[in-house]
Design a protein around this motif. Structure first.
Motif, PDB file in Angstrom:
ATOM      1  N   SER A   1       0.840  -1.199   0.000  1.00 57.64           N
ATOM      2  CA  SER A   1       0.000   0.000   0.000  1.00 57.64           C
ATOM      3  C   SER A   1       0.873   1.246   0.000  1.00 57.64           C
ATOM      4  CB  SER A   1      -0.912   0.016   1.227  1.00 57.64           C
ATOM      5  OG  SER A   1      -0.135   0.190   2.404  1.00 57.64           O
ATOM      6  N   ASP A   2       0.231   2.369  -0.280  1.00 54.08           N
ATOM      7  CA  ASP A   2       0.947   3.641  -0.217  1.00 54.08           C
ATOM      8  C   ASP A   2       1.264   4.028   1.225  1.00 54.08           C
ATOM      9  OD1 ASP A   2       1.092   4.185  -3.004  1.00 54.08           O
ATOM     10  OD2 ASP A   2      -1.036   4.688  -2.992  1.00 54.08           O
ATOM     11  N   ASP A   3       0.445   3.593   2.165  1.00 51.89           N
ATOM     12  CA  ASP A   3       0.787   3.818   3.568  1.00 51.89           C
ATOM     13  C   ASP A   3       2.071   3.075   3.922  1.00 51.89           C
ATOM     14  OD1 ASP A   3      -1.349   5.481   4.112  1.00 51.89           O
ATOM     15  OD2 ASP A   3      -2.637   3.870   4.839  1.00 51.89           O
ATOM     16  N   ALA A   4       2.208   1.869   3.407  1.00 50.02           N
ATOM     17  CA  ALA A   4       3.440   1.117   3.647  1.00 50.02           C
ATOM     18  C   ALA A   4       4.629   1.795   2.969  1.00 50.02           C
ATOM     19  CB  ALA A   4       3.285  -0.320   3.142  1.00 50.02           C
ATOM     20  N   LEU A   5       4.405   2.417   1.811  1.00 49.75           N
ATOM     21  CA  LEU A   5       5.477   3.160   1.144  1.00 49.75           C
ATOM     22  C   LEU A   5       5.897   4.361   1.997  1.00 49.75           C
ATOM     23  CD1 LEU A   5       7.288   3.647  -1.303  1.00 49.75           C
ATOM     24  CD2 LEU A   5       5.371   4.880  -2.380  1.00 49.75           C
ATOM     25  N   GLN A   6       4.921   5.043   2.591  1.00 47.95           N
ATOM     26  CA  GLN A   6       5.284   6.138   3.495  1.00 47.95           C
ATOM     27  C   GLN A   6       6.120   5.620   4.658  1.00 47.95           C
ATOM     28  OE1 GLN A   6       2.269   8.944   4.775  1.00 47.95           O
ATOM     29  NE2 GLN A   6       3.175   9.134   6.815  1.00 47.95           N
ATOM     30  N   SER A   7       5.717   4.480   5.218  1.00 45.44           N
ATOM     31  CA  SER A   7       6.480   3.912   6.325  1.00 45.44           C
ATOM     32  C   SER A   7       7.907   3.573   5.883  1.00 45.44           C
ATOM     33  CB  SER A   7       5.773   2.662   6.852  1.00 45.44           C
ATOM     34  OG  SER A   7       6.466   2.130   7.961  1.00 45.44           O
ATOM     35  N   TRP A   8       8.047   3.017   4.680  1.00 47.06           N
ATOM     36  CA  TRP A   8       9.384   2.717   4.151  1.00 47.06           C
ATOM     37  C   TRP A   8      10.210   3.992   4.015  1.00 47.06           C
ATOM     38  CZ3 TRP A   8      11.721   4.669  -0.207  1.00 47.06           C
ATOM     39  CH2 TRP A   8      12.952   4.098  -0.550  1.00 47.06           C
ATOM     40  N   PHE A   9       9.610   5.027   3.431  1.00 43.42           N
ATOM     41  CA  PHE A   9      10.306   6.294   3.209  1.00 43.42           C
ATOM     42  C   PHE A   9      10.790   6.875   4.536  1.00 43.42           C
ATOM     43  CE2 PHE A   9       9.918  11.006   2.486  1.00 43.42           C
ATOM     44  CZ  PHE A   9      10.999  11.137   1.635  1.00 43.42           C
ATOM     45  N   MET A  10       9.907   6.884   5.531  1.00 43.89           N
ATOM     46  CA  MET A  10      10.281   7.459   6.817  1.00 43.89           C
ATOM     47  C   MET A  10      11.297   6.579   7.541  1.00 43.89           C
ATOM     48  SD  MET A  10       6.837   9.338   8.111  1.00 43.89           S
ATOM     49  CE  MET A  10       7.832  10.450   9.088  1.00 43.89           C
TER      50      MET A  10
ATOM     51  N   GLY B   1       7.299  10.861  15.356  1.00 40.94           N
ATOM     52  CA  GLY B   1       6.405  11.350  14.316  1.00 40.94           C
ATOM     53  C   GLY B   1       4.974  11.372  14.785  1.00 40.94           C
ATOM     54  N   TRP B   2       4.147  12.092  14.027  1.00 41.84           N
ATOM     55  CA  TRP B   2       2.714  12.131  14.322  1.00 41.84           C
ATOM     56  C   TRP B   2       2.105  10.748  14.116  1.00 41.84           C
ATOM     57  CZ3 TRP B   2       1.722  16.335  16.872  1.00 41.84           C
ATOM     58  CH2 TRP B   2       2.402  17.514  16.576  1.00 41.84           C
ATOM     59  N   ASP B   3       0.931  10.515  14.658  1.00 44.58           N
ATOM     60  CA  ASP B   3       0.442   9.135  14.764  1.00 44.58           C
ATOM     61  C   ASP B   3       0.078   8.490  13.428  1.00 44.58           C
ATOM     62  OD1 ASP B   3      -2.326   9.948  14.233  1.00 44.58           O
ATOM     63  OD2 ASP B   3      -2.442  10.573  16.320  1.00 44.58           O
ATOM     64  N   GLU B   4       0.083   9.236  12.327  1.00 46.54           N
ATOM     65  CA  GLU B   4      -0.112   8.592  11.023  1.00 46.54           C
ATOM     66  C   GLU B   4       1.000   7.595  10.704  1.00 46.54           C
ATOM     67  OE1 GLU B   4      -2.271  12.559  10.141  1.00 46.54           O
ATOM     68  OE2 GLU B   4      -0.777  11.796  11.532  1.00 46.54           O
ATOM     69  N   ILE B   5       2.152   7.720  11.370  1.00 43.55           N
ATOM     70  CA  ILE B   5       3.223   6.759  11.084  1.00 43.55           C
ATOM     71  C   ILE B   5       2.839   5.350  11.522  1.00 43.55           C
ATOM     72  CG2 ILE B   5       4.973   8.562  11.249  1.00 43.55           C
ATOM     73  CD1 ILE B   5       5.849   7.383  13.922  1.00 43.55           C
ATOM     74  N   LEU B   6       1.744   5.229  12.273  1.00 44.60           N
ATOM     75  CA  LEU B   6       1.226   3.904  12.623  1.00 44.60           C
ATOM     76  C   LEU B   6       0.543   3.224  11.436  1.00 44.60           C
ATOM     77  CD1 LEU B   6      -0.416   4.863  16.028  1.00 44.60           C
ATOM     78  CD2 LEU B   6       1.422   3.195  15.780  1.00 44.60           C
ATOM     79  N   ASP B   7       0.058   4.021  10.478  1.00 44.95           N
ATOM     80  CA  ASP B   7      -0.830   3.475   9.458  1.00 44.95           C
ATOM     81  C   ASP B   7      -0.146   2.443   8.568  1.00 44.95           C
ATOM     82  OD1 ASP B   7      -2.666   5.189  10.536  1.00 44.95           O
ATOM     83  OD2 ASP B   7      -2.617   6.638   8.896  1.00 44.95           O
ATOM     84  N   GLY B   8       1.142   2.654   8.285  1.00 44.99           N
ATOM     85  CA  GLY B   8       1.846   1.694   7.448  1.00 44.99           C
ATOM     86  C   GLY B   8       2.826   0.855   8.222  1.00 44.99           C
ATOM     87  N   GLY B   9       2.740   0.890   9.542  1.00 41.34           N
ATOM     88  CA  GLY B   9       3.693   0.189  10.392  1.00 41.34           C
ATOM     89  C   GLY B   9       4.718   1.163  10.923  1.00 41.34           C
ATOM     90  N   VAL B  10       4.905   1.208  12.229  1.00 43.12           N
ATOM     91  CA  VAL B  10       5.813   2.182  12.837  1.00 43.12           C
ATOM     92  C   VAL B  10       7.245   1.857  12.426  1.00 43.12           C
ATOM     93  CG1 VAL B  10       6.642   3.192  14.976  1.00 43.12           C
ATOM     94  CG2 VAL B  10       4.257   2.464  14.783  1.00 43.12           C
ATOM     95  N   PRO B  11       7.938   2.835  11.827  1.00 44.41           N
ATOM     96  CA  PRO B  11       9.314   2.568  11.411  1.00 44.41           C
ATOM     97  C   PRO B  11      10.252   2.383  12.614  1.00 44.41           C
ATOM     98  CG  PRO B  11       8.420   4.536  10.336  1.00 44.41           C
ATOM     99  CD  PRO B  11       7.494   4.178  11.450  1.00 44.41           C
ATOM    100  N   GLY B  12      11.007   1.281  12.618  1.00 44.46           N
ATOM    101  CA  GLY B  12      12.066   1.060  13.606  1.00 44.46           C
ATOM    102  C   GLY B  12      11.619   1.279  15.030  1.00 44.46           C
ATOM    103  N   ASN B  13      12.434   2.037  15.770  1.00 43.75           N
ATOM    104  CA  ASN B  13      12.136   2.300  17.180  1.00 43.75           C
ATOM    105  C   ASN B  13      11.521   3.683  17.365  1.00 43.75           C
ATOM    106  OD1 ASN B  13      14.340   3.949  16.694  1.00 43.75           O
ATOM    107  ND2 ASN B  13      15.283   3.567  18.698  1.00 43.75           N
ATOM    108  N   ALA B  14      10.816   4.165  16.349  1.00 43.18           N
ATOM    109  CA  ALA B  14      10.253   5.513  16.409  1.00 43.18           C
ATOM    110  C   ALA B  14       9.270   5.653  17.560  1.00 43.18           C
ATOM    111  CB  ALA B  14       9.560   5.853  15.096  1.00 43.18           C
TER     112      ALA B  14
END
Length: 783
Positions: free
Chosen positions: A368-377, A393-406
């Motif tokens: 998904s594009d949400d997962a692409l955002q998570s990858w980018f971040m 980050g703001w809580d939208e970073i949850l939508d594609g999976g929280v990156p790393g230890n963010a």
């Protein structure tokens, strides 16, 4: 970005209870069991935030000129805390307290800063005031500093020249993150103004300044490797530029030297500055500077529009490298453990329409594009981690999976915090609208700009940072809370001061004070002294919580020629006093006890006084006559059914005054005057204010109602008995390019007798300017 204390003395309780009962104000504060009260304790000490534990003792200590502040010469943290205290005492009480490297050879009064390994907690301290001197003991630099802040509050809580009461305070914060977010992207503040805000944060024991530096409307941080970010991205052309004297450009930025100075100033007060570089959305200013960062590669302008712009960064390896270079300079300027990378409101339209972006998503195996955002971040979060930093980050970073230890900053209510904490991620509570200081703090007619609904001083004080859904282990991931100061509608520092103070006091107590020590009535009892501190410091705080409302039954007054007046204030605190001759209501004016009657016409002025006689609010005036009772401010009209969203704004996007203000129902240009008194009414007069339509609504633009119009620029139509009812009057709107901003309409009408709902619909095309109601007036007998 759309984005209760202890040791209240029984003597004080009885006194306040009598005052409050007489004024029909809130019930008296309750006593909370703790250390035994001293007979000498006659009033609450104005310590904000309230301390964890305070024990009174017999005696006093006179802190006079010449009393030395003793801090070991080699102890830089102790010396810094002592120096801050000396400066604060000089500034607020004209006291000269010299620094001394060691205690005098012969015993003499002194304020001693002492390292004490037994004090548990990174920000904990013990403050002891005895007849022979003062000790501030702590294990850490921060603890010594907060002890100094509390001693300064004690000094300013007693009359100038009065001795300090003997006591012992053991104190430590409830949360490690006690924050305030300042948005400098939409509107700038000068470095001096930011330092003034930091100083107030320090005096409230807040310790994180989240600095929002990039957005669609401006890039504010100098990046030497990419100078166009500020040469181009720091400047926007306002809506209606060049019209009626409005400036042709708005903008500016902070040089790296200015940023270093601000960061150092904050660090000296144990405040960490956490920068925010927002991505992948809120990217318009950056893409305007470097089109290759965008999805289309086309040159665009920095946005003058508030809300949700749809420009995104291109999530390509080249963009990742560019942003890594940006972060290199950001990390060199900000030593903070956390770097905020935004992640919010990234509408994916551009990504979805781009074959190149979609091809990249598929190559990466992302669903998904949400997962692409998570990858980018995650690319940038991992880069931060490799340099010893941590992404938040703001809580939208949850939508594609929280990156790393963010870590996650929850702004869309508390759900993001709950979800993140349950997955083992650290969270900071910053929900909208609960902790958004751009929400109005009252619905008073004289309130300035902001979002609706109201978030009052009491609302902020009642906020609980730990969601109930979390168990003890999950709750340990709650780092703390912060309030956000979004500046779309705060173009000047005067707006910021009005929005922040005194709600910052409530935030401080929410984030510092143990739950068992928080008590709203006691907080109010401590607040008058804090307001005096603001006045001494030149802080333009809002008195909205204490300002009196002057209310009456308009229909009864019109019928009888007399009115029954009720006075109250939002906080339900203080003694209300009033006059009936237009004079200033001083401390000896009539005290409000119960509703009273006046003959029309009448002029009532009222204000509120603290128990010690200090004025809590500027006097408010209401003129009551037939014309006033037959007039409604546009801010008092109600939205038509179907859309509750309202903003209170000024006539220009970058206005620097606090008034006038207009309420805009952004999604439906339709407002109502319920149960308007129409007996004997023969005329209708309406004044509109034309406003710039600079709101980027993204997908929500489809919710905007377009009313049918018969003329090129639409009409103002007045209906009776609902928005589908009989048309009382209709006026064509003039060409906005060749007419003034203020528009006046006047018409004879023949309405039905009695009370009827009036509905006012503006049918102007939705792609044109907005129109706000200034006032609506009903006329009698040709008047």
């Amino acid at each position: 970005m759309t984005r209760r204390p202890l040791l209240h003395r029984l003597a004080l309780l009885a006194g306040i209870a009598l005052v409050l009962a007489a004024c029909a104000i809130a019930p008296a504060p309750r006593a909370v069991p703790d250390a035994p009260a001293s007979p000498a304790a006659e009033a609450p000490l104005s310590l904000i935030p309230q301390v964890a534990r305070l024990v009174r003792a017999p005696g006093q200590f006179p802190l006079r000129d010449g009393v030395p502040l003793v801090a070991a010469a080699g102890d830089r943290g102790a010396v810094a805390a002592a120096r801050w205290l000396a400066d604060a005492a000089q500034r607020s009480r004209a006291l000269v307290l010299p620094l001394a490297p060691s205690a005098p050879a012969t015993p003499s009064p002194a304020v001693r800063f002492v390292r004490d390994a037994s004090i548990v907690g990174d920000e904990a301290y013990r403050l002891s005031v005895a007849p022979d001197g003062v000790q501030i003991r702590a294990r850490t630099d921060a603890g010594l500093f907060y002890g100094a802040v509390t001693l300064w509050q004690l000094l300013t809580a007693v009359p100038a020249g009065a001795p300090l009461p003997a006591l012992t305070i053991d104190d430590a914060p409830r949360f490690a993150w006690r924050g305030l977010m300042l948005d400098s992207a939409r509107h700038l503040q000068t470095p001096e103004e930011i330092r003034a805000l930091i100083e107030q944060m320090a005096e409230h024991k807040l310790n994180v300044l989240h600095w929002h530096l990039t957005d669609d409307q401006g890039w504010r941080i100098q990046i030497k490797r990419y100078p166009a970010l500020t040469r181009v991205g720091a400047w926007r052309v306002p809506p209606d530029a060049g019209r009626d004297g409005e400036p042709k450009r708005y903008g500016g930025f902070y040089t790296q030297q200015q940023i270093r100075e601000i960061v150092a100033y904050a660090a000296a007060r144990h405040i960490t500055v956490v920068p925010e570089i927002d991505l992948p959305g809120h990217a318009t200013a950056a893409v305007a500077a470097y089109p290759r960062l965008g999805v289309t590669g086309k040159r665009i302008a920095v946005s003058p529009d508030w809300g949700v712009n749809t420009t995104l960064y291109n999530p390509s390896p080249a963009t990742v490298r560019f942003m890594q270079h940006v972060l290199d300079e950001v990390m060199a300027l900000f030593p903070s453990r956390f770097i905020h990378l935004g992640g919010d409101e990234a509408v994916k339209d551009q990504w979805q329409a781009s074959p190149a972006v979609q091809a990249q998503r598929r190559r990466l195996g992302l669903a998904s594009d949400d997962a692409l955002q998570s990858w980018f971040m995650d690319q940038l979060g991992s880069y931060l981690a490799a340099h010893g930093r941590r992404m938040i980050g703001w809580d939208e970073i949850l939508d594609g999976g929280v990156p790393g230890n963010a870590a996650v900053m929850s702004w869309r209510g508390n759900k993001g915090a709950v979800a993140a904490a349950q997955k083992g991620h650290d969270v900071v509570l910053s929900p909208a609208p609960d902790l958004y200081f751009d929400q109005l703090q009252s619905d008073r007619a004289d309130e300035t700009t902001g979002r609706i609904p109201v978030k009052s001083l009491a609302d902020i004080y009642a906020f609980e940072p730990v969601p109930k859904q979390l168990d003890a282990a999950q709750a340990s991931h709650v780092l703390g809370a912060q309030a956000n100061v979004w500046t779309e509608h705060m173009p000047s520092f005067a707006h910021i001061e009005h929005a922040v103070f005194p709600r910052l006091d409530a935030l401080a107590e929410v984030t510092w004070t143990p739950v068992a020590r928080r008590d709203w009535p006691d907080f109010l009892a401590r607040l008058p002294v804090q307001l005096a501190r603001y006045r001494a410091a030149g802080i333009g705080y809002a008195d909205s919580a204490f300002a009196p409302s002057i209310d009456l039954d308009a229909e009864a007054a019109l019928a009888s020629g007399r009115a029954v007046i009720t006075l109250a204030n939002q906080a339900r605190f203080g003694t209300l006093r009033y006059t009936l001759d237009g004079s200033e209501p001083g401390a000896t004016a009539r005290r409000y006890v119960a509703p009273f009657e006046v003959m029309l016409p009448a002029t009532i002025r009222a204000t509120a006084f603290a128990p010690d006689g200090i004025e809590l609010a500027a006097p408010r005036t209401r003129v009551i006559d037939r014309r006033a009772l037959l007039t409604r401010s546009g801010n008092a009209l109600l939205n038509c059914p179907g859309s509750a969203f309202r903003l209170r704004v000024q006539p220009e996007a970058d206005a620097t005054t606090l008034a006038p203000v207009y309420t805009v129902p952004l999604f439906n240009s339709c407002q109502q005057w319920p149960a308007a008194p129409l007996d004997g009414i023969t005329a209708l007069r309406v004044t509109l204010q034309r406003l710039p339509n600079n709101y980027a609504l993204a997908h929500e633009a489809s919710l905007v109602v377009q009313h049918p119009h018969a003329t090129p620029f639409g009409e103002l139509v007045a209906h009776v008995d609902g928005c589908d009812g009989k048309v009382l009057a209709s006026w064509p709107l003039p060409d906005p390019a060749h007419s003034p901003r203020a528009l006046h309409f006047d018409s004879s009408i023949a309405p039905p007798a009695g009370k009827h709902d009036l509905c006012f619909v503006i049918t102007a095309p939705t792609d044109g300017p907005l129109h706000a109601f200034d006032r609506v007036e009903l006329g009698e007998g040709g008047k």
